[in-house]
Design a protein around this motif. Sequence first.
Motif, mmCIF file in Angstrom:
data_model
loop_
_atom_site.group_PDB
_atom_site.id
_atom_site.type_symbol
_atom_site.label_atom_id
_atom_site.label_comp_id
_atom_site.label_asym_id
_atom_site.label_seq_id
_atom_site.Cartn_x
_atom_site.Cartn_y
_atom_site.Cartn_z
ATOM 1 N N GLN A 363 -28.743 -49.896 8.367
ATOM 2 C CA GLN A 363 -28.633 -50.784 7.503
ATOM 3 C C GLN A 363 -29.791 -51.213 6.747
ATOM 4 O O GLN A 363 -29.854 -51.521 5.474
ATOM 5 N N VAL A 364 -30.965 -51.186 7.564
ATOM 6 C CA VAL A 364 -32.314 -51.188 6.830
ATOM 7 C C VAL A 364 -32.472 -50.382 5.489
ATOM 8 O O VAL A 364 -32.851 -50.801 4.616
ATOM 9 N N LEU A 365 -32.056 -49.075 5.763
ATOM 10 C CA LEU A 365 -32.173 -48.033 4.668
ATOM 11 C C LEU A 365 -31.093 -48.342 3.460
ATOM 12 O O LEU A 365 -31.528 -48.380 2.322
ATOM 13 N N SER A 366 -30.062 -48.869 3.836
ATOM 14 C CA SER A 366 -28.853 -49.396 2.968
ATOM 15 C C SER A 366 -29.480 -50.417 2.074
ATOM 16 O O SER A 366 -29.328 -50.722 0.908
ATOM 17 N N PHE A 367 -30.193 -51.438 2.460
ATOM 18 C CA PHE A 367 -30.649 -52.657 1.858
ATOM 19 C C PHE A 367 -32.001 -52.371 1.156
ATOM 20 O O PHE A 367 -32.119 -52.831 0.239
ATOM 21 N N LEU A 368 -32.736 -51.243 1.597
ATOM 22 C CA LEU A 368 -33.781 -50.655 0.560
ATOM 23 C C LEU A 368 -33.286 -50.303 -0.696
ATOM 24 O O LEU A 368 -33.690 -50.579 -1.688
ATOM 25 N N PHE A 369 -32.246 -49.481 -0.509
ATOM 26 C CA PHE A 369 -31.753 -48.773 -1.617
ATOM 27 C C PHE A 369 -30.882 -49.622 -2.603
ATOM 28 O O PHE A 369 -30.900 -49.680 -4.061
ATOM 29 N N ILE A 370 -30.290 -50.565 -2.146
ATOM 30 C CA ILE A 370 -29.401 -51.625 -2.792
ATOM 31 C C ILE A 370 -30.255 -52.403 -3.489
ATOM 32 O O ILE A 370 -30.003 -52.909 -4.718
ATOM 33 N N GLY A 371 -31.393 -52.982 -2.967
ATOM 34 C CA GLY A 371 -32.500 -53.886 -3.602
ATOM 35 C C GLY A 371 -33.104 -53.167 -4.841
ATOM 36 O O GLY A 371 -33.301 -53.437 -5.943
ATOM 37 N N VAL A 372 -33.381 -51.883 -4.651
ATOM 38 C CA VAL A 372 -34.207 -50.975 -5.771
ATOM 39 C C VAL A 372 -33.042 -50.746 -6.643
ATOM 40 O O VAL A 372 -33.483 -50.970 -8.107
ATOM 41 N N MET A 373 -31.959 -50.571 -6.491
ATOM 42 C CA MET A 373 -30.915 -50.095 -7.404
ATOM 43 C C MET A 373 -30.584 -51.164 -8.514
ATOM 44 O O MET A 373 -30.338 -51.432 -9.519
ATOM 45 N N SER A 374 -30.388 -52.351 -7.756
ATOM 46 C CA SER A 374 -30.249 -53.609 -8.264
ATOM 47 C C SER A 374 -31.275 -53.968 -9.567
ATOM 48 O O SER A 374 -30.961 -54.401 -10.472
ATOM 49 N N LEU A 391 -23.516 -45.039 -8.613
ATOM 50 C CA LEU A 391 -23.284 -44.060 -7.465
ATOM 51 C C LEU A 391 -24.170 -44.034 -6.269
ATOM 52 O O LEU A 391 -23.734 -44.291 -5.058
ATOM 53 N N ILE A 392 -25.417 -44.563 -6.383
ATOM 54 C CA ILE A 392 -26.461 -44.642 -5.476
ATOM 55 C C ILE A 392 -26.319 -45.910 -4.807
ATOM 56 O O ILE A 392 -26.081 -46.109 -3.450
ATOM 57 N N MET A 393 -25.974 -47.179 -5.325
ATOM 58 C CA MET A 393 -25.683 -48.240 -4.957
ATOM 59 C C MET A 393 -24.444 -48.307 -4.291
ATOM 60 O O MET A 393 -24.433 -48.827 -2.931
ATOM 61 N N GLY A 394 -23.364 -47.760 -4.576
ATOM 62 C CA GLY A 394 -22.226 -47.601 -3.908
ATOM 63 C C GLY A 394 -22.076 -46.890 -2.518
ATOM 64 O O GLY A 394 -21.711 -47.188 -1.476
ATOM 65 N N LEU A 395 -23.013 -45.842 -2.597
ATOM 66 C CA LEU A 395 -23.169 -45.021 -1.400
ATOM 67 C C LEU A 395 -23.672 -45.686 -0.399
ATOM 68 O O LEU A 395 -23.304 -45.621 0.876
ATOM 69 N N PHE A 396 -24.765 -46.527 -0.467
ATOM 70 C CA PHE A 396 -25.548 -47.369 0.629
ATOM 71 C C PHE A 396 -24.926 -48.679 0.853
ATOM 72 O O PHE A 396 -25.085 -49.115 1.979
ATOM 73 N N ASP A 397 -23.932 -49.023 -0.281
ATOM 74 C CA ASP A 397 -23.099 -50.282 0.207
ATOM 75 C C ASP A 397 -22.152 -49.991 1.318
ATOM 76 O O ASP A 397 -21.718 -50.504 2.114
ATOM 77 N N GLY A 398 -21.540 -48.727 1.163
ATOM 78 C CA GLY A 398 -20.869 -48.216 2.206
ATOM 79 C C GLY A 398 -21.284 -48.008 3.674
ATOM 80 O O GLY A 398 -20.810 -48.039 4.611
#
Length: 515
Positions: A363-374, A391-398
């Motif tokens: 989850q830490v990894l997912s929030f890192l990518f979601i924040g950067v992609m936003s 595409l990247i945001m959706g992957l880590f949202d999942g």
Amino acid sequence: MVPSPAKPTAAERETSETESLDPAPMGATPLSGLGPSDGPEAAAEKVEVELVGPAGAEPPQPPEGGWGWLVMLAAMWCNGSVFGIQNACGVLFVSMLNTFGSKDDDQMVFKTAWVSSLSMGMIFFCCPIVSVFTDLFGCRKTAVVGAAVGFIGLMSSSFVSSIEPLYLTYGIIFASGCSFAYQPSLVILGHYFKKRLGLVNGIVTAGSSIFTILLPFLLRVLIDSVGLFYTLRILCIFMFVLFLAGFTYRPVASSAKDKESGTKGGNRFSLFSRRKFSRPKKIFNFAIFKVKAYAVWAVGIPLALFGYFVPYVHLMKYVNEKFQDENNKEVLLMCLGITSGVGRLLFGRIADYVPGVKKVYLQVLSFLFIGVMSMMIPLCRVFGALIAVCLIMGLFDGCFISIMAPIAFELVGAQDVSQAIGFLLGFMSIPMTVGPPIAGLLRDKLGSYDVSFYLAGVPPLIGGAVLCLIPWIHSKKQREIHQTTGGEKTEKMLENQSTLLSNSPEIFKKESDCF
């Protein structure tokens, strides 16, 4: 002269005591504590206590399949119909602006954003209450009633004449029904699966991804063909199927005796005495917050979600402003849905191999990518770059979604997981409700979405940093428990040895009396 009864020897006393404690014939399961003076009613109560299990008994082992596969499909439809509609709200958002908007109203984006954000927020806000209903009435009744309420709310939303009534019909009634249907779908999976729980959660949560892929195009075709109101009525079909799917949430039998008693007369006792003798539960179990790792998790997740729902609500409006010449703008939501489904399946399976609470690092990894992609959304000058970001945001949202339930099971255990998930989702409602309207207000004031998306990327980074503390806190607590229980076991063993040595003369005396 009546002879006085002979005083039994020690061996006879020992034999008689054994027989009185175990009067059942060989092969039968004894009912502990059932004496000869107990009547039929007491016997029935004892049977029920055995069926329900003692307070400290281990829960039954999940069957890892069977009927559980049908439950998985029903839960998958639930996730799809609930969050597929929510994630496709960008299309409905634009349609609501066109239907109810006025050129004289300079805050229409802010007002309309409240409909979708209030709906998503209410789904999570109701979850603590839903967890109580789930504990009291079971997953099946709660889910069925919730789907019926959601159907009523969505149908009534198709008869409004302004944006304000949608706050009640769509934002509260429909969303509350979705919440009552959704939260039991998370809990029931843990009853049927344990070893495959991560994979099954990935499949179930992938349902929303599939619907997120398909619904934007379906909604666009329907809105262009029949308008907003008839589109909402067609969406009621999804809620009706969800109503039927709720009936599959059959509770798992606590033991083999439950199945046997179903074919014999002894089952009639359980109809009256099960509720009486089952272990009572607290309505709101605030004791779970004494688990420090869970308390940190319940703070870190909501902290990360202030900007989470902003792209889902405002992305379509942003694309209409920045890329006016592009066709099929709904492909962005489709990209989010596709990779979100892949992420749920992929990371759900990976979570099965990550030990214990270390799943939190995913989850830490997912929030890192979601924040950067936003933050990357305003920097995209070409439409293709925006597709890559989605595409990247959706992957880590999942990734974030699929491991929610497995982490909850690791932190508090199966017994308290319902309310643990309920409280967490309730806390999540606040940032998910507030975030999109604030982004819309900034858009109305500044005339651009750039600042909104930049700010939306900050909370996920902060929340992810907080979550990094959980494995350390959990391991520290486990070491303390291990040291405490280890010392108690050693002390108990020494006490038993000293008792055995002190009583050894009496033991030898009893053995000599037997001879």
